[in-house]
Scaffold this motif. Structure first.
Motif, PDB file in Angstrom:
ATOM      1  N   MET A 101      -1.116 -13.857  20.931  1.00  0.00           N
ATOM      2  CA  MET A 101      -1.920 -12.702  20.565  1.00  0.00           C
ATOM      3  C   MET A 101      -1.080 -11.856  19.611  1.00  0.00           C
ATOM      4  SD  MET A 101      -3.725  -9.765  22.948  1.00  0.00           S
ATOM      5  CE  MET A 101      -2.195  -9.321  23.770  1.00  0.00           C
ATOM      6  N   SER A 102      -1.561 -11.681  18.391  1.00  0.00           N
ATOM      7  CA  SER A 102      -0.844 -10.910  17.378  1.00  0.00           C
ATOM      8  C   SER A 102      -1.700  -9.717  16.997  1.00  0.00           C
ATOM      9  CB  SER A 102      -0.573 -11.771  16.144  1.00  0.00           C
ATOM     10  OG  SER A 102       0.125 -12.953  16.491  1.00  0.00           O
ATOM     11  N   VAL A 103      -1.222  -8.513  17.301  1.00  0.00           N
ATOM     12  CA  VAL A 103      -2.008  -7.303  17.073  1.00  0.00           C
ATOM     13  C   VAL A 103      -1.170  -6.287  16.306  1.00  0.00           C
ATOM     14  CG1 VAL A 103      -3.327  -5.439  18.129  1.00  0.00           C
ATOM     15  CG2 VAL A 103      -3.308  -7.695  19.204  1.00  0.00           C
ATOM     16  N   MET A 104      -1.752  -5.720  15.262  1.00  0.00           N
ATOM     17  CA  MET A 104      -1.145  -4.624  14.523  1.00  0.00           C
ATOM     18  C   MET A 104      -1.988  -3.374  14.774  1.00  0.00           C
ATOM     19  SD  MET A 104      -0.832  -4.022  10.396  1.00  0.00           S
ATOM     20  CE  MET A 104      -0.227  -5.675  10.061  1.00  0.00           C
ATOM     21  N   ARG A 105      -1.326  -2.285  15.106  1.00  0.00           N
ATOM     22  CA  ARG A 105      -2.016  -1.021  15.356  1.00  0.00           C
ATOM     23  C   ARG A 105      -1.402   0.071  14.479  1.00  0.00           C
ATOM     24  NH1 ARG A 105      -1.236  -3.502  20.316  1.00  0.00           N
ATOM     25  NH2 ARG A 105      -3.125  -3.858  21.579  1.00  0.00           N
ATOM     26  N   GLY A 106      -2.245   0.940  13.948  1.00  0.00           N
ATOM     27  CA  GLY A 106      -1.765   2.102  13.229  1.00  0.00           C
ATOM     28  C   GLY A 106      -1.000   1.806  11.971  1.00  0.00           C
ATOM     29  N   GLY A 107      -1.433   0.806  11.209  1.00  0.00           N
ATOM     30  CA  GLY A 107      -0.762   0.490   9.952  1.00  0.00           C
ATOM     31  C   GLY A 107      -1.236   1.368   8.819  1.00  0.00           C
ATOM     32  N   ARG A 108      -0.708   1.111   7.647  1.00  0.00           N
ATOM     33  CA  ARG A 108      -1.128   1.845   6.451  1.00  0.00           C
ATOM     34  C   ARG A 108      -2.567   1.484   6.065  1.00  0.00           C
ATOM     35  NH1 ARG A 108       4.117   0.545   2.604  1.00  0.00           N
ATOM     36  NH2 ARG A 108       5.622   1.976   3.600  1.00  0.00           N
ATOM     37  N   VAL A 109      -2.884   0.207   6.147  1.00  0.00           N
ATOM     38  CA  VAL A 109      -4.183  -0.319   5.737  1.00  0.00           C
ATOM     39  C   VAL A 109      -5.067  -0.617   6.944  1.00  0.00           C
ATOM     40  CG1 VAL A 109      -5.354  -2.179   4.482  1.00  0.00           C
ATOM     41  CG2 VAL A 109      -3.140  -1.328   3.676  1.00  0.00           C
ATOM     42  N   PHE A 110      -4.469  -1.233   7.963  1.00  0.00           N
ATOM     43  CA  PHE A 110      -5.207  -1.655   9.144  1.00  0.00           C
ATOM     44  C   PHE A 110      -5.018  -0.648  10.275  1.00  0.00           C
ATOM     45  CE2 PHE A 110      -4.085  -5.501   6.810  1.00  0.00           C
ATOM     46  CZ  PHE A 110      -5.308  -6.156   6.734  1.00  0.00           C
ATOM     47  N   GLU A 111      -6.132  -0.148  10.805  1.00  0.00           N
ATOM     48  CA  GLU A 111      -6.038   0.697  11.992  1.00  0.00           C
ATOM     49  C   GLU A 111      -5.783  -0.166  13.227  1.00  0.00           C
ATOM     50  OE1 GLU A 111      -8.490   4.278  14.241  1.00  0.00           O
ATOM     51  OE2 GLU A 111      -9.146   3.538  12.291  1.00  0.00           O
ATOM     52  N   LYS A 112      -6.454  -1.310  13.280  1.00  0.00           N
ATOM     53  CA  LYS A 112      -6.181  -2.310  14.311  1.00  0.00           C
ATOM     54  C   LYS A 112      -6.653  -3.661  13.803  1.00  0.00           C
ATOM     55  CE  LYS A 112      -7.316  -3.801  19.023  1.00  0.00           C
ATOM     56  NZ  LYS A 112      -8.249  -3.589  20.175  1.00  0.00           N
ATOM     57  N   VAL A 113      -5.789  -4.657  13.895  1.00  0.00           N
ATOM     58  CA  VAL A 113      -6.177  -6.007  13.528  1.00  0.00           C
ATOM     59  C   VAL A 113      -5.514  -6.970  14.494  1.00  0.00           C
ATOM     60  CG1 VAL A 113      -4.328  -6.082  11.769  1.00  0.00           C
ATOM     61  CG2 VAL A 113      -6.159  -7.786  11.718  1.00  0.00           C
ATOM     62  N   HIS A 155       0.833  -1.195   0.000  1.00  0.00           N
ATOM     63  CA  HIS A 155       0.000   0.000   0.000  1.00  0.00           C
ATOM     64  C   HIS A 155       0.873   1.251   0.000  1.00  0.00           C
ATOM     65  CE1 HIS A 155      -3.556   2.374   0.422  1.00  0.00           C
ATOM     66  NE2 HIS A 155      -3.231   2.851   1.600  1.00  0.00           N
ATOM     67  N   LYS A 156       0.569   2.173  -0.892  1.00  0.00           N
ATOM     68  CA  LYS A 156       1.358   3.392  -0.990  1.00  0.00           C
ATOM     69  C   LYS A 156       1.006   4.331   0.165  1.00  0.00           C
ATOM     70  CE  LYS A 156       1.624   3.147  -6.035  1.00  0.00           C
ATOM     71  NZ  LYS A 156       1.289   3.820  -7.317  1.00  0.00           N
ATOM     72  N   ALA A 157       2.003   4.645   0.973  1.00  0.00           N
ATOM     73  CA  ALA A 157       1.796   5.549   2.097  1.00  0.00           C
ATOM     74  C   ALA A 157       3.132   6.102   2.543  1.00  0.00           C
ATOM     75  CB  ALA A 157       1.113   4.820   3.256  1.00  0.00           C
ATOM     76  N   ASP A 158       3.087   7.259   3.196  1.00  0.00           N
ATOM     77  CA  ASP A 158       4.319   7.880   3.678  1.00  0.00           C
ATOM     78  C   ASP A 158       4.836   7.231   4.950  1.00  0.00           C
ATOM     79  OD1 ASP A 158       4.225   9.667   1.595  1.00  0.00           O
ATOM     80  OD2 ASP A 158       3.092  11.160   2.729  1.00  0.00           O
TER      81      ASP A 158
END
Length: 292
Positions: A63-75, A34-37
């Protein structure tokens, strides 16, 4: 059953872990492309532990959590394998569902995967997926499914999501998809709002045909359906322009999601009642939500 079921338990637990690994890699791939800065999002992985009432080991997971990504705000993508003895309240709940022998022997074993994704772009749909196996000395069963939760609905997205589910279920039995779709429509409903929380999907619980191998293959195909059903929708919608009004719509819809998970969801209630890591149980909640 307790002496002859270790191979089945091991196979189920290993499958849920392998599915977790595949989904985590695919989601990080979405971030990379995903194109993002900002830097691409990555999952933070934490071991979870469950302790029995006497403090002894009772399993755990990741527990695997991603926060504040380019595509996912939280997953979050969680896997766990837990065991021990059910407390009185959980025994009563299981007995009410028709599980035999709980008063005589309250041992249990459970393993599964649970996933919830909340997106940065309001046009990209949120999603939920889980599959699980539950065992007692007297019974075993599988459960789970997946459902799409867009705040801004697109008929084409809904049609694609359901078509992929159907394609994975039809080889098992053409009657399965309409049955599990109806079950999802009934289960993922918010009575106090008089509405569904999303556009549906498939769901089953307490599924035991008596043929463990066949039921396990069905559960695997429910898991295999997830990525082809969901990834194309994110790839198509993640670049759609959005404004403050769209974001407001997303936050209000997330409030519905939070209400459902805290008031009605069986998995949330079971996880908290049996002493599993509360952060892992509640990882499905959105990072931000709004009520009007």
């Amino acid at each position: 059953m307790s002496n002859g079921f270790e191979a089945e338990k091991s196979a189920a637990s290993a499958w849920f872990r392998s599915l977790r690994d595949e989904i985590v890699a695919a989601f990080e791939g979405l971030e990379d492309t995903h194109k993002a800065d900002q830097p691409a999002g990555r999952f933070e992985v934490t071991e979870t532990k469950r302790q029995s009432d006497d403090g002894s080991d009772a399993g755990g997971g990741l527990m695997s959590v991603m926060r504040g990504g380019r595509v996912f705000e939280k997953v979050g993508v969680n896997v766990s394998t837990v065991f021990g003895q059910l407390g009185p309240a959980a025994q009563k709940a299981m007995a009410a569902r028709g599980v035999p022998g709980m008063a005589d022997d309250p041992q249990f074993w459970a393993s599964g995967i649970s996933l919830v994704a909340h997106m940065q772009n309001p046009h990209a749909p949120a999603v939920h997926m889980n599959t699980r196996m539950f065992w007692t000395p007297h019974a075993w069963w599988f459960g789970g499914g997946s459902d799409l939760n867009p705040c801004i609905e697109y008929d084409a997205d809904t049609a694609h999501f359901h078509a992929v589910q159907k394609a994975h279920l039809d080889p098992h039995d053409p009657a399965l998809y309409p049955k599990l779709k109806s079950w999802a429509d009934e289960y993922f409903y918010i009575p106090h709002r008089n509405r569904a929380r999303g556009v549906g999907g498939i769901f089953m619980d307490d599924h035991c045909s008596g043929d463990w191998e066949a039921d396990f293959k069905l559960t695997q195909d429910i898991g295999r359906a997830f990525l082809p059903a969901y990834l194309p929708l994110v790839e198509q919608r993640r670049d759609t322009p959005w404004d403050a009004s769209d974001k407001d719509t997303q936050l209000v819809h997330r409030g519905l999601y939070a209400e459902y998970n805290l008031v009605y969801d069986r998995g949330t209630k079971f996880g908290l009642a049996t002493g599993h890591d509360a952060n892992a149980v509640l990882m499905s909640l959105p990072p931000l939500a709004k009520w009007v």
